[in-house]
Design an enzyme around this catalytic site. Structure first.
Site, PDB file in Angstrom:
ATOM      1  N   ARG A 148       0.945  -1.399  -0.278  1.00  0.00           N
ATOM      2  CA  ARG A 148      -0.145  -0.322   0.131  1.00  0.00           C
ATOM      3  C   ARG A 148       0.676   1.402  -0.030  1.00  0.00           C
ATOM      4  NH1 ARG A 148      -3.446  -3.021  -1.627  1.00  0.00           N
ATOM      5  NH2 ARG A 148      -5.189  -3.631  -0.254  1.00  0.00           N
TER       6      ARG A 148
ATOM      7  N   SER B 258     -10.483  -1.353   4.732  1.00  0.00           N
ATOM      8  CA  SER B 258      -9.772  -1.388   5.902  1.00  0.00           C
ATOM      9  C   SER B 258      -9.246  -0.402   6.684  1.00  0.00           C
ATOM     10  CB  SER B 258      -8.217  -2.238   5.818  1.00  0.00           C
ATOM     11  OG  SER B 258      -8.669  -3.344   4.293  1.00  0.00           O
TER      12      SER B 258
ATOM     13  N   GLU C 211      -4.338   2.790   7.488  1.00  0.00           N
ATOM     14  CA  GLU C 211      -4.740   2.475   6.002  1.00  0.00           C
ATOM     15  C   GLU C 211      -5.218   3.222   5.045  1.00  0.00           C
ATOM     16  OE1 GLU C 211      -5.076  -1.451   4.121  1.00  0.00           O
ATOM     17  OE2 GLU C 211      -6.200  -0.774   2.188  1.00  0.00           O
TER      18      GLU C 211
HETATM   19  C1  LIG Z   1     -16.296   0.319   1.466  1.00  0.00           C
HETATM   20  C2  LIG Z   1     -15.117   0.569   0.869  1.00  0.00           C
HETATM   21  C3  LIG Z   1     -14.260  -1.190   0.389  1.00  0.00           C
HETATM   22  C4  LIG Z   1     -13.383  -0.438   0.526  1.00  0.00           C
HETATM   23  N1  LIG Z   1     -12.457  -1.218  -0.359  1.00  0.00           N
HETATM   24  C5  LIG Z   1     -10.758  -1.670  -1.547  1.00  0.00           C
HETATM   25  C6  LIG Z   1     -10.209  -2.703  -1.290  1.00  0.00           C
HETATM   26  O1  LIG Z   1     -10.157  -3.702  -1.472  1.00  0.00           O
HETATM   27  N2  LIG Z   1      -9.092  -2.346  -1.801  1.00  0.00           N
HETATM   28  C7  LIG Z   1      -8.174  -1.383  -1.534  1.00  0.00           C
HETATM   29  O2  LIG Z   1      -7.375  -0.665  -2.623  1.00  0.00           O
HETATM   30  N3  LIG Z   1      -8.869   0.007  -0.681  1.00  0.00           N
HETATM   31  C8  LIG Z   1     -10.458  -0.209  -0.822  1.00  0.00           C
HETATM   32  N4  LIG Z   1     -11.446   0.674  -0.226  1.00  0.00           N
HETATM   33  C9  LIG Z   1     -10.270   2.269   0.244  1.00  0.00           C
HETATM   34  C10 LIG Z   1     -11.103   2.775  -0.993  1.00  0.00           C
HETATM   35  O3  LIG Z   1     -11.071   2.573  -1.565  1.00  0.00           O
HETATM   36  C11 LIG Z   1      -9.421   3.368  -1.923  1.00  0.00           C
HETATM   37  O4  LIG Z   1      -8.427   3.679  -1.566  1.00  0.00           O
HETATM   38  C12 LIG Z   1      -9.744   4.178  -3.054  1.00  0.00           C
HETATM   39  O5  LIG Z   1      -8.974   4.512  -3.610  1.00  0.00           O
HETATM   40  C13 LIG Z   1      -9.776   5.682  -2.657  1.00  0.00           C
HETATM   41  O6  LIG Z   1     -10.169   6.686  -3.915  1.00  0.00           O
HETATM   42  P1  LIG Z   1     -10.919   8.033  -3.710  1.00  0.00           P
HETATM   43  O7  LIG Z   1     -10.903   8.451  -4.962  1.00  0.00           O
HETATM   44  O8  LIG Z   1     -12.167   7.764  -2.386  1.00  0.00           O
HETATM   45  O9  LIG Z   1      -9.768   8.864  -2.178  1.00  0.00           O
HETATM   46  P2  LIG Z   1     -10.471   9.994  -1.829  1.00  0.00           P
HETATM   47  O10 LIG Z   1     -10.729   8.383  -0.432  1.00  0.00           O
HETATM   48  O11 LIG Z   1     -11.125  11.119  -2.141  1.00  0.00           O
HETATM   49  O12 LIG Z   1      -8.954   9.912  -1.188  1.00  0.00           O
HETATM   50  C14 LIG Z   1      -7.755   9.291  -0.314  1.00  0.00           C
HETATM   51  C15 LIG Z   1      -6.825   9.969  -0.530  1.00  0.00           C
HETATM   52  O13 LIG Z   1      -6.080   9.980  -2.045  1.00  0.00           O
HETATM   53  C16 LIG Z   1      -5.704  10.988  -1.940  1.00  0.00           C
HETATM   54  N5  LIG Z   1      -6.196  11.827  -3.563  1.00  0.00           N
HETATM   55  C17 LIG Z   1      -7.500  11.005  -3.808  1.00  0.00           C
HETATM   56  N6  LIG Z   1      -7.414  11.899  -5.279  1.00  0.00           N
HETATM   57  C18 LIG Z   1      -6.399  11.864  -5.685  1.00  0.00           C
HETATM   58  C19 LIG Z   1      -5.499  12.321  -7.122  1.00  0.00           C
HETATM   59  N7  LIG Z   1      -6.370  12.940  -7.936  1.00  0.00           N
HETATM   60  N8  LIG Z   1      -4.649  13.060  -6.481  1.00  0.00           N
HETATM   61  C20 LIG Z   1      -3.718  12.867  -6.027  1.00  0.00           C
HETATM   62  N9  LIG Z   1      -4.013  12.247  -4.585  1.00  0.00           N
HETATM   63  C21 LIG Z   1      -5.512  11.760  -4.305  1.00  0.00           C
HETATM   64  C22 LIG Z   1      -6.793  12.471  -1.116  1.00  0.00           C
HETATM   65  O14 LIG Z   1      -6.135  13.153  -0.900  1.00  0.00           O
HETATM   66  C23 LIG Z   1      -6.498  11.403   0.007  1.00  0.00           C
HETATM   67  O15 LIG Z   1      -5.445  11.756   0.522  1.00  0.00           O
HETATM   68  C24 LIG Z   1     -12.232  -0.108   0.307  1.00  0.00           C
HETATM   69  C25 LIG Z   1     -13.201   2.090   0.899  1.00  0.00           C
HETATM   70  C26 LIG Z   1     -14.246   1.076   0.878  1.00  0.00           C
HETATM   71  C27 LIG Z   1     -15.479   2.311   1.440  1.00  0.00           C
END
Ligand SMILES: Cc1cc2nc3c(=O)[nH]c(=O)nc-3n(C[C@H](O)[C@H](O)[C@H](O)COP(=O)(O)OP(=O)(O)OC[C@H]3O[C@@H](n4cnc5c(N)ncnc54)[C@H](O)[C@@H]3O)c2cc1C
Length: 337
Positions: free
Chosen positions: A156, A233, A328
């Site tokens: 990660r 997670s 995480e």
């Molecule tokens: C129900 C559930 C299940 C999940 N399952 C998984 C899984 O199976 N595997 C896994 O790896 N993760 C999982 N996740 C975590 C999450 O979905 C991922 O990490 C996802 O990629 C986050 O994307 P986001 O757009 O929501 O990011 P955000 O939550 O909006 O942001 C997260 C971080 O990324 C940064 N960020 C966002 N967009 C950008 C960009 N364009 N440029 C630079 N930085 C940016 C933000 O500043 C922040 O630091 C899960 C989450 C939930 C709620």
């Protein structure tokens, strides 16, 4: 004024000083450039599915990336950062391209996937990523990056994590023209599909199996199910250079930085089973009843309560195994312990 709890899957976070939605890459860069020029703090977010934000909110500018655009050229798929991740998986399979199917159902934006090198069921973003366009807030440059520059390696990790220097503008994946999946390495998924680990299956069947398993584990967003009011997670699987004797029975996996242990196992074996927390305090924070790694908001939680709960779990695991769990997810204006 926008409350950040409305924008995060854990439904936590106080007000945003300013809030902007950016639909084009040019607007996104211009907005951040303007804020940086006057020293205004910026929080870039996509789907808010990996973010826990403090009750006091974020005093600067919150930019939600909702840029659009997905193009398929031969086996390459180029996607703007703001596109919802699962639509990318679906569109790639519809285009007859295999590779992303194990990553079905993960919430959030495409730009969020390289940040923590999103992975599931034996697949990692970094396995398929071929190029990114990145805006560097320090130098002002917009460059094409190869994955070798992203610092993927240990579980990660990436250069995008723990810094707000880089903004991912778009990503390109190289997939395989096939309606059959890549070899299925995750035993539970192979089992579900009735194939041996290492075998392949139709990509559409793999997607449906992944979605079904995820739903059972509360890993598909569902507003009516508090087990999904989470960041997935909450705790990261720890990577250690030596495993304490007390934790020798914990499932272990090789990692470039040492040995990766299952945080879910450690939490469970420290006495925190699924659903733990309902009888604690106001019962507003608990482990998911479907997955020990997911800390969930039962409807009325504050970030302060979540941090206190996370510290309690961390302390219990540390006392039992001498292993200190870390988050995480990305913690903004909040911390535990
Ligand atoms: C129900 C559930 C299940 C999940 N399952 C998984 C899984 O199976 N595997 C896994 O790896 N993760 C999982 N996740 C975590 C999450 O979905 C991922 O990490 C996802 O990629 C986050 O994307 P986001 O757009 O929501 O990011 P955000 O939550 O909006 O942001 C997260 C971080 O990324 C940064 N960020 C966002 N967009 C950008 C960009 N364009 N440029 C630079 N930085 C940016 C933000 O500043 C922040 O630091 C899960 C989450 C939930 C709620």
């Amino acid at each position: 004024m926008r409350t950040l709890a409305e924008l995060t899957t854990m439904r936590l976070g106080g007000p945003a000083g300013e809030y902007e939605v950016t639909r084009s890459t040019e607007d996104l860069v211009a907005l951040i450039r303007e804020a940086d020029a006057v020293g205004k703090p910026v929080l870039v977010m996509g789907g808010g599915s990996n973010l826990v934000i403090g009750d006091q909110g974020f005093e600067g500018l919150v930019v939600q990336v909702t840029t659009s655009g997905l193009t398929v050229h031969r086996e390459f798929v180029t996607v703007a950062a703001g596109v919802e991740w699962d639509t990318v998986v679906e569109a790639s399979l519809d285009a007859g391209l295999a590779g992303l199917e194990p990553l079905s159902g993960i919430p959030g934006s495409t730009g969020g996937t390289p940040v923590q090198n999103v992975g599931a069921y034996g697949a990692l973003t970094s396995d398929l990523l071929r190029r990114l366009t990145v805006y560097d807030r320090t130098t002002g440059a917009i460059d094409q990056w190869l994955p070798s520059r992203c610092g993927f390696g240990s579980h990660r990790q990436s250069v995008f994590k723990h810094t707000d220097r880089y903004v991912v503008l778009d990503v390109t994946f190289q997939l395989t023209r096939s309606t059959r999946s890549r070899p299925i390495t995750y035993a539970g998924l192979a089992d579900r599909l009735g194939v041996l680990p290492g075998a392949t299956a139709p990509t559409s069947e793999v997607r449906q199996a992944v979605l079904a398993v995820r739903r059972e584990r509360g890993m598909i967003l569902d507003a009516g199910d508090h087990d999904t009011w989470s960041v997935g997670s909450f705790f990261i699987n720890p990577v250690l250079t030596s495993v304490p004797d007390k934790a020798r029975d914990c499932p272990q996996y090789p990692d470039p930085a040492g040995t990766k242990l299952s945080a879910a196992w450690l939490i469970d074996h420290a006495g925190f089973s699924r659903g733990y927390g309902r009888d604690r305090g106001r019962g507003a924070v608990a482990l998911s009843s479907k997955h020990a790694l997911a800390v969930t908001n039962r409807g009325t939680a504050t970030t302060t309560e979540v941090m206190e709960f996370a510290a309690h779990i961390r302390e219990g695991v540390e006392q039992t195994f001498d292993i200190r769990l870390g988050p995480e997810c990305d913690l903004v204006n909040c911390k535990f312990g």
